[in-house]
Design an enzyme around this catalytic site. Structure first.
Site, short mmCIF file in Angstrom:
data_model
loop_
_atom_site.label_atom_id
_atom_site.label_comp_id
_atom_site.label_asym_id
_atom_site.label_seq_id
_atom_site.Cartn_x
_atom_site.Cartn_y
_atom_site.Cartn_z
CG ASN A 25 -24.83 60.93 25.21
OD1 ASN A 25 -25.58 61.05 26.17
ND2 ASN A 25 -25.22 60.35 24.09
CB CYS B 195 -30.92 60.47 25.81
SG CYS B 195 -29.48 59.38 25.72
CG HIS C 31 -29.63 63.97 24.50
ND1 HIS C 31 -28.85 63.82 25.62
CD2 HIS C 31 -29.35 62.91 23.69
CE1 HIS C 31 -28.13 62.71 25.51
NE2 HIS C 31 -28.42 62.14 24.36
#
Length: 333
Positions: free
Chosen positions: A289, A122, A258
């Site tokens: 996500n 990520c 993020h």
């Protein structure tokens, strides 16, 4: 002894254009609940996610990347042939070699640029952005295409109550080019390998190949441990990035973390004491996500909706499996 000629790059680098691609299929929590014992209220309260996008057979890692890249190149106002390097961050391209970046470079018409993949989870977009900045200042490329792309639906255990609702698919891209003024700050990045077990693939491909176990590999995580680390440690990293850029939270226009979890985002906003005027990306509600794709996708949406504008000062931070992290301050394209 011969002297090596110094590099002649640009004095600084900046993001010139941004593009994104979200798969056409929108998946609400109700679909997730068909395979796990939970509720829409529980998912929303724990993560902030209401829907996510899942790719179909045609929306491959390559196809999504090409779509996002085309938009970023057009937004930057350059020709594909001007791209001197392509950097792709992904953990969900299932071919070990060749790098998917080479195929993407060819399909967008970039000619013969340097092209390679990176695996930084990520934080991958931040890693790619930092590499791009270095190439431009060094002079090894005038324009660099940085892509974060994931098909995490392929690596999701859809019967795992802890993770089945988290992940989405998509691609985000930026073009980084030369600048006469600082527009990408110093990156604060690092890793904490002693915590590598907190987010990981359940089994290796070799174990799966040999039939131990038979279930396809998926991403798993220790939710509470990840939450605590992100909330307490990543706010410190974000603060360090502000200090490295020579600004304070009051100077920010936009915060693009993020998109891991809405509670993490809200906690970071509180810990950093961001002023009311700072626009905060909360793309996770409808996108889920998307790992390396989440920051450029959120950036693209903020600019498209007018919530952020060209020239705004934004703090971006990514963090995830490794555990790895990267934060910097940028001027939005």
């Amino acid at each position: 002894m011969a002297k090596i000629k110094p590099s002649k790059g640009a004095p600084y680098a900046r993001i010139l254009g941004v593009g994104g691609y979200r798969p056409t299929r929108v998946v609400p929590n109700e679909v997730i609940l068909e395979r796990i014992d939970s509720s829409d209220e529980w998912i929303r309260s724990r993560s902030g996610i209401a829907t996510r996008h899942w790719a179909d057979d045609q929306e491959t890692v390559t196809a999504m990347s090409v779509e996002a890249a085309g938009k970023a190149i057009a937004d930057a106002g350059i020709a594909p042939a001007d791209i001197g390097a392509v950097v792709v961050s992904t953990v969900s391209h299932f071919k070990q070699t060749p790098a998917v970046a080479t195929e993407i470079a060819h399909l967008v018409g970039a000619g013969k640029p340097a092209a390679f993949d990176i695996s930084a989870g990520c934080a991958g977009f931040g890693y790619g952005l930092t590499l791009a900045k270095g190439m431009i200042v060094d002079g090894s490329a005038e324009h660099v295409l940085v892509i974060g792309v994931e098909r995490l639906s392929d690596l999701t255990d859809h019967e795992d109550r802890a993770t089945a609702f988290l992940f989405g698919d998509g691609a985000g891209a930026v073009v980084v080019g030369p600048s006469d003024v600082p527009a990408i700050g110093q990156t604060v990045w690092g890793s904490e390998g002693d915590k590598s077990e907190t987010i990981k693939q359940t089994v290796s491909w070799a174990e799966y190949r040999d039939g131990h176990p038979e279930k396809f590999p998926a991403i798993t995580q220790e939710g509470q441990a990840v939450f605590r680390w992100a909330v307490f440690e990543m706010a410190k990293v974000a603060q360090q990035a502000l200090e490295a850029a020579g600004i304070t939270a009051d100077d920010l226009d936009v915060f693009i973390p993020h998109q891991a979890n809405m509670r993490i985002i809200d906690s970071m906003v509180k810990t950093l004491k961001l002023p009311e005027h700072v626009t905060v990306a909360r793309d996770i509600e409808t996108t889920g996500n998307t790992s390396a794709a989440s920051i450029p996708l959120a950036m693209e949406r903020l600019l498209a909706t007018g919530e952020a504008k060209s020239g705004d000062t934004a703090l971006v931070i990514g963090f995830g499996a490794g555990l790895v992290y990267a934060a910097t301050v940028v001027t939005l394209p």
